[in-house]
Design an enzyme around this catalytic site. Sequence first.
Site, PDB file in Angstrom:
ATOM      1  N   GLU A 169       0.823  -1.216   0.000  1.00 18.21           N
ATOM      2  CA  GLU A 169       0.000   0.000   0.000  1.00 18.21           C
ATOM      3  C   GLU A 169       0.855   1.264   0.000  1.00 18.21           C
ATOM      4  OE1 GLU A 169      -3.613   0.435   2.087  1.00 18.21           O
ATOM      5  OE2 GLU A 169      -3.955  -1.722   2.307  1.00 18.21           O
TER       6      GLU A 169
ATOM      7  N   HIS B  40      -1.817  -0.962  10.215  1.00 12.71           N
ATOM      8  CA  HIS B  40      -1.159  -2.233  10.521  1.00 12.71           C
ATOM      9  C   HIS B  40       0.109  -1.943  11.309  1.00 12.71           C
ATOM     10  CE1 HIS B  40      -3.143  -5.244   7.649  1.00 12.71           C
ATOM     11  NE2 HIS B  40      -3.786  -4.106   7.444  1.00 12.71           N
TER      12      HIS B  40
END
Length: 587
Positions: free
Chosen positions: A56, A328
């Site tokens: 990402e 995350h």
Amino acid sequence: MKRSQKDDDIPLTINILTFNCWGLKYLAKWRKERLEEIGRSIATTVPTPEIVGLQECWTQEDYLAIRRQTRHILPYGKFYYSGIFGGGLSILSKWPIVESNMVRYPLNGRPTAFFRGDWFVGKGVACASIQTGPGREDVVDVFCTHLHAPYEREPNDSYMCHRTAQAWEIARLMRGAAERGHAIIGLGDFNMVPLSLAHQLITTHAPVQDVWKILHPESSLGAASQPAEKERRREVPDVTYNLRENGATCDSALNTWRWSKPQQKALFSGEDITVDPTIPDPRAKRLDYIFFGNGLSPTSTSPQWQIESAKVGMTDRHPRLRCSLSDHFSVEATISRSRKSQMTGPDNAPGRSSVHEQTNDTALQNLTNSSLHPTLYTSYNPSPTSSILPPLFTRTPSPPKPYTQPSLSSMSASLPAKVYSEILDLISVYRAREYRQRRLRLSHFLASIFISIICFIAIWWSNHPGISFMLVFISTLSFGAGVIDGLIGGLFISSELRALNEFEWEIAKAQEIAEVVEGSNPGAIEGVKTQGTDNDGVRHEKRDKGISSLENKKEYGEREKELWEMVRGSEEYIGKENVRRGHARMM
């Protein structure tokens, strides 16, 4: 013993890091500030990362921002391009990247789910061959990926079939690298929990191990609120335990992006909010992984790597914004090397990595005694007589040797046949859904043509400009939507179904081999039911006869020979199987 110059040049350890940056352009809050800080955090991580996989990281701008912060420790890097908006994958390295490739997944979401974006970013596997030493055998193959996100809860997740197919694809890529004698590192956001179908496929069909599961064999199988973990009847873990033992990287109570809206609003308004590390953390789970394995055919001078340590990292907040760096946390691991000549015993087979000597006895003993899955941690020990490709960097080719058919005991590790049956059932359900979608979309396309014709006829007879305008508008809107649905139903879904057929064929063959392996055991049950597909894609059932009688044993031996011909890639055998069994779908 005197060390050679070559030994001194090969690193004794490799520090690995994987991190999902959450760098969605226009959508992720404080994206630029967070990714700048992510670069600084990587540069100051202890021990210093030497191979890094990022997910990402969507834009070249963000990639370069991280590179500016880390170039002094990671001078080599590659930003991978894929899809319409980019795959979001990058690999950074202390050593030169001598080869790279971006492999897109055949099954990768649907264009109709534009608000989710998985299809548009072209998810796949970022592959890199990294030269860690002066020798041609000193190559580590790195595979960085981001599997399809689970937008629904299992078993009702319609994308579960895509994620399972993607896990199969990356397992195949890692297995190919291992057959060339290279060490393998697979890392990324796999969007799966331990021992899920996707996890089992990777750890069984690629000669790799889940680093965290090896060092923490009793770690959780998902969030404490999920059924798989509830069945274990354990207390809800706190924040600290989830980070230290369960390796939770997502949905942690410590991550500010997983807080409630009122909590986030208070934090962003300047209020200093701290989290008690002893509070229960029922939603945290492990979605990010590092997989590792040694090559299957190493030379006598090839370095053999062992898993040394693993931890969850990058849990600190942004120093100014006070938010977590991403939604995350990172996973960090260290592997250390030893010479093949120094490794003895069955636990150090070349196809699998071994745990560091301080944790080897306890971790492997726990895995051996674990009842979670009987075959998940089976050692990958191919027979010496197996037909394995020579190492990629062999200077002088060895003389050809006659092929010797191995016994079934030397077959590569496989899952129980019932697991492949579950995957085939999953494929059948998803195929039925796609056939239904194709019929509806093509029907809409035909209906739009009919509506447009009716509207144009009505315009011909209409004398009122306002009515004529509305008819033209309805006709254009209807026909435009119909054409889009026609393209999706006629082109995209057809392409998806063909990729699905390929995946089904490969799983059906893996199931056949698993059935033969299970049938070779003394306790094999007479008449084990197995499944396959006929030429029309319809599931059917058949029964193996067992091997109790002499005649059945002879038939079993012939079948074993045929299976090994299939494994060796005999086109003649594949054609015979297509006609006789009809497992492959001819399109």
